[in-house]
Design an enzyme around this catalytic site. Structure first.
Site, PDB file in Angstrom:
ATOM      1  N   LYS A   1       0.872  -1.181   0.000  1.00  0.00           N
ATOM      2  CA  LYS A   1       0.000   0.000   0.000  1.00  0.00           C
ATOM      3  C   LYS A   1       0.906   1.227   0.000  1.00  0.00           C
ATOM      4  O   LYS A   1       1.564   1.538   0.975  1.00  0.00           O
ATOM      5  CB  LYS A   1      -0.904  -0.017   1.234  1.00  0.00           C
ATOM      6  CG  LYS A   1      -1.566   1.314   1.612  1.00  0.00           C
ATOM      7  CD  LYS A   1      -2.441   1.887   0.518  1.00  0.00           C
ATOM      8  CE  LYS A   1      -3.069   3.196   1.014  1.00  0.00           C
ATOM      9  NZ  LYS A   1      -2.089   4.312   1.120  1.00  0.00           N
TER      10      LYS A   1
ATOM     11  N   CYS B   1      10.975   9.757  11.474  1.00  0.00           N
ATOM     12  CA  CYS B   1      10.579   9.221  12.771  1.00  0.00           C
ATOM     13  C   CYS B   1      11.738   9.332  13.755  1.00  0.00           C
ATOM     14  O   CYS B   1      11.538   9.355  14.970  1.00  0.00           O
ATOM     15  CB  CYS B   1      10.118   7.775  12.637  1.00  0.00           C
ATOM     16  SG  CYS B   1      11.304   6.697  11.820  1.00  0.00           S
TER      17      CYS B   1
ATOM     18  N   GLU C   1       4.450  13.727  18.501  1.00  0.00           N
ATOM     19  CA  GLU C   1       5.263  13.809  17.294  1.00  0.00           C
ATOM     20  C   GLU C   1       4.591  14.734  16.279  1.00  0.00           C
ATOM     21  O   GLU C   1       3.424  14.561  15.946  1.00  0.00           O
ATOM     22  CB  GLU C   1       5.455  12.421  16.679  1.00  0.00           C
ATOM     23  CG  GLU C   1       6.370  12.435  15.468  1.00  0.00           C
ATOM     24  CD  GLU C   1       6.486  11.086  14.796  1.00  0.00           C
ATOM     25  OE1 GLU C   1       7.599  10.699  14.430  1.00  0.00           O
ATOM     26  OE2 GLU C   1       5.441  10.405  14.653  1.00  0.00           O
TER      27      GLU C   1
ATOM     28  N   GLU D   1       6.638   0.012  13.086  1.00  0.00           N
ATOM     29  CA  GLU D   1       7.699   0.999  13.308  1.00  0.00           C
ATOM     30  C   GLU D   1       7.003   2.351  13.309  1.00  0.00           C
ATOM     31  O   GLU D   1       6.590   2.850  12.262  1.00  0.00           O
ATOM     32  CB  GLU D   1       8.754   0.898  12.214  1.00  0.00           C
ATOM     33  CG  GLU D   1      10.063   1.596  12.579  1.00  0.00           C
ATOM     34  CD  GLU D   1      10.090   3.051  12.152  1.00  0.00           C
ATOM     35  OE1 GLU D   1       9.841   3.910  13.036  1.00  0.00           O
ATOM     36  OE2 GLU D   1      10.351   3.325  10.982  1.00  0.00           O
TER      37      GLU D   1
END
Length: 470
Positions: free
Chosen positions: A174, A283, A382, A249
């Protein structure tokens, strides 16, 4: 480039079953680049069944043969690396130079995983029972559902596709809706290099419409996802209902500690790279800069001066580019304003760039903040953009405590000349990756990557540890 970026199923380009499309905008200019097919559950189910049929024959060939095909794909990437980088730069807004560097990392991942076809080891072991022999054998799981983020699109493709395929799985990838052409072009190169039809299928579309049915389908044996913690939590819940294997992750709020004995010039360089390179869209970006009180004022002034000198734009001479879309930019500006209302001080940046050179694009000036409460959203959520916060601490123990006071635990870094401090930090920091005297980012293909707490579910990719996922 086609005017409409298609799906890739069974070795062929195809439109979505419903015939719908949506627009992809340039992060640099805000103008339409092309359209993308808008897939739904019907498209996903076709891709999954195609993968399941192709997987049997793919698993029957030896791991060495699979590795050889992956090596051919990697060679095709190397031969077309400038074309890949051009697509990545157009879709993300990063410079061509940065995109070429990312492409090189993806090629290195392909080279490493191709070699794992010749190191597809199990192990033998002894037994307490006479004449008893035991061994472990690696077997593919079946169909791998791979869901990636848009921040480093070709690297994210490589990190998941190569280990999934070398293990003998077929895959349904995807693609991120903000970087569809990168995944499409990779699939085209892979099939031109000899990958059998159906082994890799690419689905375009929105997460809720194309990602959700991929996770929910019982014919998908393993899900690997890179993205936000909120989405990862939903994926884990959905997959858990059917006991599917999941590798997550997720996000980070990564600390970079600057001690009183640090090389401040080096620390400043790595702080700016950790916080602002790739527009902070990592990240592993350094979003919490924890500085000893004795050097805080000097280091803050160094950062403010150098942050204001950073060049923002899509060219090779620029230090950072735009964020990926308008929604992300609006979220970041809202977070900065909310932090200011709670007493935080913006030392540099904090606003959208809208001058002639940046008009229409999704540009945020690199932003440096101090006096934020460690418990406020700006310190704990974040943001995935060029925003970082400074925190003042008295000593090592306070720095370590503050670094570990986070819902995340992905990466961390310390700058010190003291070997004992470096070792104690590496042993006590609650993070999957610990770095000394460099940045909070910088993983390599042979190194396991992943986090603790809300940064993941304990799996590690890439490295040889990725073989345990697939």
């Amino acid at each position: 480039m086609p005017e409409i970026i298609p799906n890739w199923i069974n070795g062929e380009e195809c439109a979505a079953v419903a015939g719908q499309t949506f627009d992809k905008l340039s992060p640099h200019s805000g103008q339409k680049l092309y359209q993308i097919v808008r897939s739904n559950e019907d498209d996903v189910n076709i891709a999954i069944q195609t993968a399941r049929k192709a997987q049997v024959a793919w698993a029957d060939i030896t791991p060495v043969q699979r590795g050889d095909i992956l090596h051919d794909i990697t060679l095709a990437m190397r031969n077309n690396r400038e074309e890949i980088a051009t697509i990545v730069a157009a879709e993300t807004g990063m410079s061509f130079k940065a995109a070429l560097g990312e492409t090189g990392g993806a090629i290195a991942e392909g080279e490493f995983m191709a070699g794992e076809g010749r190191r597809f080891y199990g192990r033998t072991t002894t037994s307490a029972v006479p004449n008893k022999y035991a061994m472990t054998v690696r077997q593919p799981l079946g169909v791998a559902g791979l869901i990636i983020a848009a921040n480093t699109p070709i690297a994210n493709v490589a990190w998941k596709v190569f280990p999934a395929l070398v293990c003998g799985n077929a895959a349904v990838l995807k693609a991120a809706e903000d970087t569809p052409a990168t995944a499409w072009y990779f699939a085209r190169l892979a099939h031109e290099a000899g990958l059998p039809p159906g082994v890799l299928n690419v689905i375009q579309g929105y997460g809720a419409e194309a990602g959700t049915p991929l996770v929910a389908n019982p014919d998908v044996d393993v899900i690997s996802f890179t993205g936000s913690t909120a989405v990862g939590r939903r994926i884990a819940s959905m997959a858990g209902e059917r006991l599917a294997k999941v590798s997550l992750e997720l996000g980070g709020k990564n600390p970079l500690v600057v001690c009183d004995d640090a090389d401040l010039e080096s620390a400043a360089k790595w702080t700016l790279l950790s916080a602002f390179s790739n527009a902070g869209q990592r990240c592993a970006s350094g979003s919490r800069i924890i500085v000893f009180d004795s050097v805080y004022d000097q280091f803050r002034d160094m950062l403010v001066e150098r942050t204001k000198q950073l060049k923002v734009g899509p060219d090779n001479a620029d230090d950072l580019g735009p964020v990926i879309n308008e929604k992300q930019l609006a979220n970041m500006i809202g977070a900065i304003q909310a932090a200011q209302q709670r007493g935080a001080v913006v030392l540099a940046g904090g606003y959208r760039l809208d001058d002639d050179a940046h008009a229409g694009g999704f540009y945020l000036a690199p932003t440096l903040i101090e006096n934020a409460d460690p418990r406020d959203d700006i310190s704990t959520v974040e943001l995935f953009g060029p925003i970082t916060c400074l925190y003042r601490v008295s000593d090592f123990q306070e720095a370590l405590q503050l670094a570990n006071t986070s819902p995340y635990g992905l990466t961390a870094c310390i700058h010190t000349l003291n070997f004992h401090r470096a070792m104690e930090f590496s042993q006590k920091i609650q993070a999957g990756v610990s770095v000394v005297n460099a940045g909070t980012f910088g993983s390599e293909p042979h190194m396991p990557f992943g986090g603790l707490k809300q940064s993941g579910n304990g799996t590690r990719e890439p490295g040889t540890e990725a073989l345990d996922v697939y």
